[in-house]
Scaffold this motif. Structure first.
Motif, PDB file in Angstrom:
ATOM      1  N   GLN A   1       0.828  -1.207   0.000  1.00  0.00           N
ATOM      2  CA  GLN A   1       0.000   0.000   0.000  1.00  0.00           C
ATOM      3  C   GLN A   1       0.862   1.257   0.000  1.00  0.00           C
ATOM      4  N   LYS A   2       1.905   1.272   0.808  1.00  0.00           N
ATOM      5  CA  LYS A   2       2.802   2.440   0.868  1.00  0.00           C
ATOM      6  C   LYS A   2       3.524   2.652  -0.459  1.00  0.00           C
ATOM      7  N   LEU A   3       3.981   1.560  -1.056  1.00  0.00           N
ATOM      8  CA  LEU A   3       4.684   1.644  -2.328  1.00  0.00           C
ATOM      9  C   LEU A   3       3.788   2.229  -3.414  1.00  0.00           C
ATOM     10  N   LEU A   4       2.547   1.737  -3.497  1.00  0.00           N
ATOM     11  CA  LEU A   4       1.644   2.183  -4.551  1.00  0.00           C
ATOM     12  C   LEU A   4       1.155   3.606  -4.314  1.00  0.00           C
ATOM     13  N   GLU A   5       1.008   3.996  -3.067  1.00  0.00           N
ATOM     14  CA  GLU A   5       0.650   5.381  -2.764  1.00  0.00           C
ATOM     15  C   GLU A   5       1.764   6.321  -3.221  1.00  0.00           C
ATOM     16  N   LEU A   6       3.000   5.886  -3.038  1.00  0.00           N
ATOM     17  CA  LEU A   6       4.148   6.676  -3.476  1.00  0.00           C
ATOM     18  C   LEU A   6       4.165   6.813  -4.998  1.00  0.00           C
ATOM     19  N   HIS A   7       3.899   5.703  -5.678  1.00  0.00           N
ATOM     20  CA  HIS A   7       3.924   5.723  -7.133  1.00  0.00           C
ATOM     21  C   HIS A   7       2.798   6.571  -7.722  1.00  0.00           C
ATOM     22  N   LEU A   8       1.628   6.547  -7.076  1.00  0.00           N
ATOM     23  CA  LEU A   8       0.465   7.253  -7.614  1.00  0.00           C
ATOM     24  C   LEU A   8       0.321   8.674  -7.076  1.00  0.00           C
ATOM     25  N   ALA A   9       1.311   9.116  -6.284  1.00  0.00           N
ATOM     26  CA  ALA A   9       1.252  10.468  -5.718  1.00  0.00           C
ATOM     27  C   ALA A   9       1.180  11.504  -6.837  1.00  0.00           C
ATOM     28  N   SER A  10       0.430  12.570  -6.596  1.00  0.00           N
ATOM     29  CA  SER A  10       0.286  13.614  -7.604  1.00  0.00           C
ATOM     30  C   SER A  10       0.329  14.983  -6.943  1.00  0.00           C
ATOM     31  N   GLY A  11       0.335  16.008  -7.794  1.00  0.00           N
ATOM     32  CA  GLY A  11       0.292  17.366  -7.287  1.00  0.00           C
ATOM     33  C   GLY A  11       1.538  17.758  -6.516  1.00  0.00           C
ATOM     34  N   PHE A  12       1.330  18.558  -5.487  1.00  0.00           N
ATOM     35  CA  PHE A  12       2.440  19.120  -4.725  1.00  0.00           C
ATOM     36  C   PHE A  12       3.273  18.035  -4.059  1.00  0.00           C
ATOM     37  N   ARG A  13       2.598  17.005  -3.584  1.00  0.00           N
ATOM     38  CA  ARG A  13       3.322  15.915  -2.926  1.00  0.00           C
ATOM     39  C   ARG A  13       4.288  15.238  -3.893  1.00  0.00           C
ATOM     40  N   LYS A  14       3.849  15.042  -5.131  1.00  0.00           N
ATOM     41  CA  LYS A  14       4.703  14.401  -6.126  1.00  0.00           C
ATOM     42  C   LYS A  14       5.917  15.258  -6.426  1.00  0.00           C
ATOM     43  N   TYR A  15       5.713  16.590  -6.557  1.00  0.00           N
ATOM     44  CA  TYR A  15       6.845  17.470  -6.828  1.00  0.00           C
ATOM     45  C   TYR A  15       7.865  17.435  -5.706  1.00  0.00           C
ATOM     46  N   LEU A  16       7.392  17.335  -4.480  1.00  0.00           N
ATOM     47  CA  LEU A  16       8.316  17.230  -3.344  1.00  0.00           C
ATOM     48  C   LEU A  16       9.127  15.942  -3.407  1.00  0.00           C
ATOM     49  N   MET A  17       8.471  14.858  -3.826  1.00  0.00           N
ATOM     50  CA  MET A  17       9.133  13.554  -3.866  1.00  0.00           C
ATOM     51  C   MET A  17      10.161  13.463  -4.984  1.00  0.00           C
ATOM     52  N   TRP A  18       9.796  13.999  -6.141  1.00  0.00           N
ATOM     53  CA  TRP A  18      10.654  13.812  -7.318  1.00  0.00           C
ATOM     54  C   TRP A  18      11.516  15.032  -7.655  1.00  0.00           C
ATOM     55  N   PHE A  19      11.595  15.994  -6.744  1.00  0.00           N
ATOM     56  CA  PHE A  19      12.340  17.231  -7.012  1.00  0.00           C
ATOM     57  C   PHE A  19      13.842  16.955  -7.173  1.00  0.00           C
ATOM     58  N   GLN A  20      14.483  17.780  -7.967  1.00  0.00           N
ATOM     59  CA  GLN A  20      15.935  17.741  -8.194  1.00  0.00           C
ATOM     60  C   GLN A  20      16.417  16.442  -8.833  1.00  0.00           C
ATOM     61  N   GLY A  21      15.722  15.992  -9.866  1.00  0.00           N
ATOM     62  CA  GLY A  21      16.201  14.875 -10.676  1.00  0.00           C
ATOM     63  C   GLY A  21      16.179  13.519 -10.013  1.00  0.00           C
TER      64      GLY A  21
END
Length: 324
Positions: free
Chosen positions: A83-103
Motif C-alpha cells: 500500500q505504501k509503495l503504490l501510494e508513493l507511485h500514484l502520488a500527484s500534485g504538490f506531494r509528487k513534486y516534493l518527492m521527485w524534485f531535483q532529478g
C-alpha cells in the motif's frame, strides 16, 4: 535443492528482516507428530484409520496456531508495504513534486520497480511455503485438515494470494515495464507477469518456479464486461465500482463505505466483505491503456449514468427533507 533450504536462503537474503514462516520448525513439529502417530497405532507403524487421533498435540494447539500467527504477520506486512509503495507511485500534485524534485524521478522509479518485484516474490514464495507445509500436514495425518485450514484462512482474509494488493502490484509491474523504465534484472524467483486476453476476456497472470501460477480474472461477474473502475472486496473478487455499489444497494454518492456490515459478495456470498474494499488504481491504469477503445466507450456511458444516479440521489434527499 530442497524447498526448505531455498526458502530459508531467500528470507535471509532480504535487506530488511521480514516476517516469514518458521518452515523448519513446523516440519519438526510434523515429524514428531508422525512418530507419535506410529506409536499410537502400534509398533508396526500401520495406521488403523486415516484421521488424526483424538487429542493430537499438533492439531490441538501447536501446528495450526503457530501457522495462523505467522500467516497473519506475513499478509499484514505485505499489505502494508504494498500500500505504501503504490501510494508513493500514484502520488500527484504538490506531494509528487516534493518527492521527485531535483532529478530524483528516474532513480526512484528504478527503486520502486525493484521493490514491487521483491514484494511479489515475497508473496508468492510464502504462498508456496504455506501450500507445502499444509500438504505435508495432510500426508502425515492421512487427512484433509490442511486443505480445510486453507479454506478457513481464506475466510479470515489471511491468504496472501487473495490480497487485492497483489493484484495491484502485478498491474504496477506491468505498467512500469510497458513505460520502458529501465531496471536491473529481476531475481531468479521472478518469472513473468502479464495481462493476457482469451476471447477478448482479460486476466492477470504471474508465474513463479515450482509450477505456481496466479490467474486473476478481470471480467466483472455482474455486468459480464471487463472491470471498469475496478474494486476488490476483501474476499478477493473484483467488480466494477458501480456494479459493486448497485449490488450492495448503496448510491455512488455514499459509496461502498455505506454498505451494511453484513453485506455479501455477489459472487461467493461471503458476508462482511465490503468493509476494507480496495480501489484498484494501478489495474485501472493498465486496463485503460490496454483496452483503449473499450475504455473510452465505457467512460462515456458511465459518465452519463453517474450523473443520472447522482441527480436521482439528491432528488430523493430533497424530497425526504421537505417531507414529500
Amino acid at each position: 535443492m530442497k524447498f526448505c533450504k531455498t526458502y530459508q536462503e531467500y528470507m535471509q537474503g532480504q535487506e530488511k528482516k521480514l516476517p516469514g514462516l518458521g518452515f523448519k520448525k513446523l516440519k519438526k513439529i510434523l515429524k514428531k507428530c508422525g512418530s507419535d502417530l506410529q506409536c499410537h497405532n502400534g509398533i508396526d507403524g500401520v495406521l488403523d484409520n486415516h484421521t488424526c487421533p483424538d487429542h493430537c498435540p499438533v492439531c490441538d494447539g501447536t501446528f495450526f496456531p503457530s501457522l495462523l500467527k505467522e500467516m497473519s504477520e506475513v499478509v499484514g506486512c505485505f499489505n502494508e508495504r504494498a500500500q505504501k509503495l503504490l501510494e508513493l507511485h500514484l502520488a500527484s500534485g504538490f506531494r509528487k513534486y516534493l518527492m521527485w524534485f531535483q532529478g530524483k524521478l528516474h532513480k526512484n522509479h528504478v527503486a520502486l520497480t525493484q521493490e514491487g518485484k521483491d514484494l511479489v516474490n515475497y508473496a508468492l514464495i510464502n504462498a508456496i511455503a504455506i501450500r507445502k507445509i499444509l500438504k505435508k500436514y495432510d500426508k502425515v495425518h492421512y487427512s484433509k485438515q490442511g486443505q480445510a485450514f486453507k479454506s478457513q484462512a481464506q475466510s479470515m482474509h489471511i491468504e496472501i494470494l487473495q490480497s487485492p494488493w497483489l493484484c495491484e502490484l502485478i498491474a504496477f509491474h506491468i505498467n512500469l515495464r510497458e513505460s520502458k523504465i529501465n531496471s536491473r534484472k529481476a531475481p531468479a524467483l521472478f518469472e513473468a507477469c502479464n495481462l493476457t486476453f482469451n476471447d477478448d476476456k482479460p486476466s492477470l497472470t504471474c508465474e513463479l518456479f515450482d509450477s505456481v501460477k496466479i490467474d486473476i480474472d478481470l471480467t466483472c461477474s455482474i455486468c459480464l464486461e471487463t472491470v471498469f473502475d475496478p474494486v476488490s472486496l476483501t474476499c478477493g473478487h473484483i467488480f466494477c465500482y458501480m456494479c459493486a455499489c448497485s449490488s450492495a444497494s448503496v448510491s455512488i454518492v455514499d459509496g461502498l463505505e455505506a454498505t451494511e456490515p453484513k453485506g455479501k459478495c455477489p459472487l461467493c456470498r461471503e458476508a462482511g466483505v465490503y468493509e476494507g474494499a480496495v480501489r484498484l488504481d494501478e489495474l485501472c491504469i493498465l486496463l485503460s491503456r490496454s483496452c483503449n477503445e473499450y475504455w473510452e466507450e465505457r467512460l462515456q456511458t458511465e459518465r452519463v449514468e453517474r450523473v443520472r444516479l447522482i441527480k436521482q440521489h439528491w432528488d430523493n434527499q430533497t424530497m425526504a427533507l421537505i417531507g414529500i
